[in-house]
Design a protein around this motif. Structure first.
Motif, PDB file in Angstrom:
ATOM      1  N   SER A 109       0.836  -1.205   0.000  1.00 49.06           N
ATOM      2  CA  SER A 109       0.000   0.000   0.000  1.00 49.06           C
ATOM      3  C   SER A 109       0.869   1.252   0.000  1.00 49.06           C
ATOM      4  O   SER A 109       0.583   2.229  -0.712  1.00 49.06           O
ATOM      5  CB  SER A 109      -0.925   0.007   1.216  1.00 49.06           C
ATOM      6  N   ILE A 112       2.377   1.714  -3.498  1.00 45.99           N
ATOM      7  CA  ILE A 112       1.394   2.203  -4.468  1.00 45.99           C
ATOM      8  C   ILE A 112       1.041   3.650  -4.198  1.00 45.99           C
ATOM      9  O   ILE A 112       0.885   4.462  -5.120  1.00 45.99           O
ATOM     10  CB  ILE A 112       0.145   1.307  -4.450  1.00 45.99           C
ATOM     11  N   LEU A 462      -8.195  -3.721   2.660  1.00 42.78           N
ATOM     12  CA  LEU A 462      -7.392  -2.831   1.832  1.00 42.78           C
ATOM     13  C   LEU A 462      -7.735  -1.378   2.148  1.00 42.78           C
ATOM     14  O   LEU A 462      -8.891  -1.045   2.417  1.00 42.78           O
ATOM     15  CB  LEU A 462      -7.653  -3.083   0.343  1.00 42.78           C
ATOM     16  N   ARG A 466      -6.710   1.869  -2.503  1.00 39.01           N
ATOM     17  CA  ARG A 466      -6.406   0.662  -3.273  1.00 39.01           C
ATOM     18  C   ARG A 466      -7.669  -0.012  -3.793  1.00 39.01           C
ATOM     19  O   ARG A 466      -7.635  -0.739  -4.778  1.00 39.01           O
ATOM     20  CB  ARG A 466      -5.597  -0.318  -2.416  1.00 39.01           C
ATOM     21  N   SER A 469      -8.169   2.377  -7.052  1.00 34.78           N
ATOM     22  CA  SER A 469      -6.996   2.945  -7.714  1.00 34.78           C
ATOM     23  C   SER A 469      -7.210   3.103  -9.216  1.00 34.78           C
ATOM     24  O   SER A 469      -7.778   2.213  -9.859  1.00 34.78           O
ATOM     25  CB  SER A 469      -5.775   2.047  -7.470  1.00 34.78           C
ATOM     26  N   ASN A 594      -6.304  -7.933  -4.805  1.00 33.81           N
ATOM     27  CA  ASN A 594      -5.448  -6.844  -4.354  1.00 33.81           C
ATOM     28  C   ASN A 594      -5.845  -5.486  -4.917  1.00 33.81           C
ATOM     29  O   ASN A 594      -5.146  -4.504  -4.710  1.00 33.81           O
ATOM     30  CB  ASN A 594      -3.995  -7.145  -4.722  1.00 33.81           C
ATOM     31  N   VAL A 597      -3.521  -2.333  -9.526  1.00 35.30           N
ATOM     32  CA  VAL A 597      -2.133  -2.025  -9.205  1.00 35.30           C
ATOM     33  C   VAL A 597      -1.355  -1.781 -10.498  1.00 35.30           C
ATOM     34  O   VAL A 597      -1.777  -2.210 -11.569  1.00 35.30           O
ATOM     35  CB  VAL A 597      -1.462  -3.190  -8.425  1.00 35.30           C
TER      36      VAL A 597
END
Length: 614
Positions: A109, A112, A462, A466, A469, A594, A597
């Protein structure tokens, strides 16, 4: 950065009451104990600046809070300045946390977050390199769409909030005009065709009688629906007298705020037109080459050059066309004169089209829903994680479908009160051949955007950023990859459906060529249209709107194919490493759980999965 949840503030207040000092510390401390607390509270604080985002997410309403639905966002330059000034401060807050003190998820995290923040600082040089009012998006068509699709009306208060928002339109348009004038001073002026398109769109909007305008008819339909639902329980929300008064107030707001706001833009763009040129690429703007390179980096999350992307596109176009020609040959089409002639023969075959009538269009929507329902029931072997939110099909509003893309997806409300929506463009019936429908539904809906976006929104643990994103190469790459997965799973066994799939991939390969052609190699709009027509077999109306889209969104169109190729590459590497241990459903879980990303981080995530599996 404004897609945040104001409702979380309420949650924090409740938790503070229950959990006491710890939660209070996490909210007020310069350095909260948990990294997630820091990034989440940063996003939450920003939420207060975007009542429209709160409406879109639809969470506060279920808790009984609706006051934000009476407001429109602040679109002033001063508010934008505040956001840009905040980026270095947020970055320093992120850097407070040492990697050694974070678990694996928080380290990712942090990485990112820094990726986004660093790019934001880098791209601030090109803050005004955009056309915020264009034929595809902007306040002039975004506001009516927002009010129609996302402002819910179930009570008298909701209707009054609707009118309150109408009364603020002139203020918001005036604020948006500030940014347009800054761009004009910097000689960042849209191509002439863009100005012509938006003038036509806005003039039509204003000339439409108020009682036929979407802002009027949408509210009227919502009140009727609420009244019908109330009647079933013996109540009355919007009786005839109440509706008449509300609609009278809408007419006043339209006359005093909405129409003058649009006229403000009509007058501005009419005067600006004389300064516009017919050059279409970013190369024409001050530092346009650097701005385009920055845009490519953002959308692809790679360092690929425009020349590399262009050449890759040419190679992929040749490969995919060869596969399509092989199928057409096997189906009895004459392919001796090349791809363009063969695909035109396919397009001319009337058996692949619906009647050009209202009934035909209704059947298209019904068939799209059937396709989505079918695949949704048949994916258990390929996906373990499934979104909780439902999926529905709607037609793109007619007032903007002429210049809108062929389809798009709208995310569900985060609390599940509104399903994910797949909007289909039905303006040109020839743009919807039956053999292309499955692929489009899989891309925009299941297992494409709906799976990826809804699963990301629903992911627990999360940080908020995220879960939402903006990594286009991942999100659009996944949707294009999903088309191939559906074929691999047997949902496009008909050879013509497979042609539809290959045409969709070809379309994205052509995008690599024309986007870089326009903005880097100085192609004209007409050159790009001609290339796409000859190499895709798409309807001319679709080709024209697509090319015009790439002109106002430089770089974005390259992300689809780049993302798809990278996801396939990552999958093949995992297969090679795991052999018989490779499990498709597990791979999809790893890719989806996830959130979105950058592509290099996705590769690392899958590598970690492979290592643990080994």
């Amino acid at each position: 950065m404004k897609t945040i949840l104001k409702w979380l503030m309420l949650s924090i207040v409740i938790l503070a009451f229950l959990a006491g000092a710890f939660v209070a510390h996490e909210w007020y401390a310069k350095k909260p104990l948990r990294f997630k607390s820091y990034v989440d509270r940063t996003m939450v604080k920003m939420a207060f600046d975007s009542p429209e985002t709160l409406t879109s997410l639809g969470f506060l309403e279920s808790l009984g809070f609706t006051s934000h639905n009476a407001e429109l966002d602040d679109a002033s330059l001063a508010k934008d300045d505040e956001l840009f000034a905040l980026l270095p401060e947020i970055r320093q807050g992120v850097l407070q946390y040492d990697d050694n003190d974070l678990d694996k998820s928080d380290r990712m995290s942090k990485e990112i977050a820094l990726y986004l923040l660093d790019f934001g600082v880098e791209a601030s040089e090109f803050r005004y390199h955009s056309y915020p009012v264009n034929q595809l998006f902007g306040i002039q068509n975004g506001f009516p769409s927002f009010m129609d699709a996302q402002h819910q009306v179930n009570s008298l208060e909701d209707a009054n909030n609707y009118i309150s928002r109408l009364s603020q339109v002139k203020r918001k348009f005036s604020q948006s005009l500030e940014g347009l004038k800054i761009r004009e001073e910097k000689n960042i002026i849209p191509p002439r065709f863009v100005i012509d398109r938006v003038l036509d769109e806005m003039t039509t909007f204003v000339d439409t009688p108020i009682n036929e305008n979407i802002l009027y008819t949408s509210l009227q339909a919502k009140m009727n629906k609420a009244q019908e639902q109330a009647k079933s329980s013996g109540d009355s929300v919007f009786d005839a007298q109440t509706q008449a008064q509300i609609l009278a107030d809408v007419e006043v707001a339209m006359t005093e705020s909405v129409h003058p706001a649009y006229q403000l833009f009509i007058d501005y763009f009419t005067a600006l037109r004389d300064k516009a040129t017919t050059d279409d690429g970013f190369w024409k703007l001050p530092n346009g080459d650097k701005a385009y390179a920055s845009s490519l980096k953002f959308f692809t999350t790679t360092n690929y050059t425009a020349d590399f992307i262009h050449q890759t596109g040419l190679e992929e176009v040749a490969r995919i066309q060869g596969e399509i020609l092989a199928i057409l040959t096997s189906e009895g089409f004459d392919t001796s004169l090349g791809f363009s002639n063969a695909i035109e023969a396919l397009k001319a075959d009337e058996r692949f089209y619906y009647p050009d009538t209202d009934e035909g269009r209704e059947q298209i929507l019904a068939d799209y829903q059937t396709i989505l329902d079918e695949i949704d029931k048949g994916l258990d072997g390929a996906f373990n994680i499934r979104p909780k939110a439902g999926m529905k099909v709607r037609r793109i509003p007619e007032f903007k479908e002429k210049t809108a893309p062929g389809a798009y997806y709208q995310q569900p409300a985060i609390d599940g009160s509104r399903p994910g929506l797949f909007f289909a463009n039905l303006y040109d019936i020839k743009a919807t051949p039956k053999y292309s429908m499955r692929t489009l539904a899989y891309h925009e809906g299941i297992p494409g955007h709906h799976f990826q976006i809804a699963i990301g929104m629903e992911a627990e643990g999360l940080p908020l950023f995220r879960r939402m994103s903006p990594f286009t190469a991942y999100t659009e790459g996944w949707a294009l990859y999903a088309e191939q997965v559906a074929w691999e799973l047997g949902f496009q066994n008909d050879p013509y459906d497979n042609i539809g799939r290959l045409q969709a991939e070809l379309f994205r390969a052509v995008r690599l060529v024309v986007d870089t052609g326009i903005h880097h190699k100085r192609w004209t709009r007409e050159q790009a249209i001609d290339y796409m027509l000859k190499n895709t077999g798409m309807a001319e109306s679709d080709v024209t709107s697509e090319i015009e889209r790439y002109i106002v969104m430089p770089g974005q169109a390259t992300a689809y194919k780049v993302g798809m190729m990278k996801i396939l590459e990552i999958r093949e590497n995992a297969k090679a490493a795991l052999g018989d241990k490779f499990d498709l459903a597990e791979f999809h879980d790893v890719v989806l759980k996830n959130g979105a990303v950058p592509l290099d981080i996705l590769a690392r995530i899958v590598d970690d999965y492979v290592s643990s599996k080994q």
